[in-house]
Design a protein around this motif. Structure first.
Motif: not given
Length: 229
Positions: A91-95, A103-106
């Motif tokens: 959160e807050g990364l602009g994704l 990205a969380a899965w990676a």
């Protein structure tokens, strides 16, 4: 999720409760650039949330109950909660949402060498099953409470209604008795006058008859004394 991980209850709480503005103070000073980032806001309980009934609020005691329940049901090794933690860090990364999940899965796969999402589905469904089982138990308690408390109140309500009906009937009976008494009182007034008149008339007849006898005897007595000397 590893049982020995510190602060698991607080992490679980932060996954499901809306965050407020007050920061959480870290236990130790940050040592890396990533740790030097602004402190995460402290999780606080949101005032309201949608629910099946459409009413009610998120309750602190239930929040603490669910956190404790999930904490005790914590599975060993990386699972849904580690992935949730990784997702929260995006959160807050602009994704966009899709990119955040990817990205969380990676990041999650790098934790413990997990390559299939099966572990996420399995662990998340297990936690859902635990919550569902707890809800079923709670609803049984609610039903018992309704039967015990509300049932008792309904019984009392019926007793009071029956009592009021009986009292109302008694009042109606008493009112009828009063009306009957009033009618009788009116009749008695007329009967008193009638009986008084009859009695007085009978008395007058008695007196007249009495006087006629007395006068006749006295008259005879006077004549006896006069004529029989």
């Amino acid at each position: 999720m590893a049982d020995s991980e510190p602060g698991i209850g607080k992490k679980i709480l932060s996954f499901f409760i809306k965050e407020g503005e007050e920061p959480i103070r870290p236990a130790a000073a940050p040592t890396t650039a990533a740790q030097a980032a602004p402190e995460a806001p402290k999780p606080v309980i949101a005032n309201t949330a949608p629910n099946a009934a459409g009413t009610g609020n998120i309750d602190k005691k239930f929040t603490e109950h669910f956190v404790s329940l999930l904490e005790k049901a914590n599975l060993p090794g990386p699972d849904y909660f580690e992935y949730k933690q990784a997702l929260q860090s995006m959160e807050g990364l602009g994704l966009g949402e899709e990119k955040q999940f990817q990205a969380a899965w990676a990041s999650f796969k790098a934790m413990g060498g997990v390559k299939e999402t099966t572990v996420l589905n399995t662990s998340a469904n297990q936690y859902l099953g635990i919550l569902d089982k707890d809800r079923a138990s709670f609803l049984k308690d609610v039903e018992r409470a309704i039967n015990d408390r509300i049932g008792a109140l309904q019984d009392e309500e019926k007793r009071l209604e029956d009592s009021n009906k009986a009292i109302a009937q008694q009042i109606a009976d008493l009112q009828k008795k009063m009306d009957d008494n009033k009618n009788r009182l009116g009749q008695i007034s007329g009967e008193v006058a009638e009986q008084s008149a009859k009695i007085n008339a009978n008395k007058d007849s008695f007196e007249i008859t009495y006087l006629s006898f007395v006068d006749q005897i006295k008259s005879d007595l006077n004549k006896i004394n006069q004529y029989l000397k």
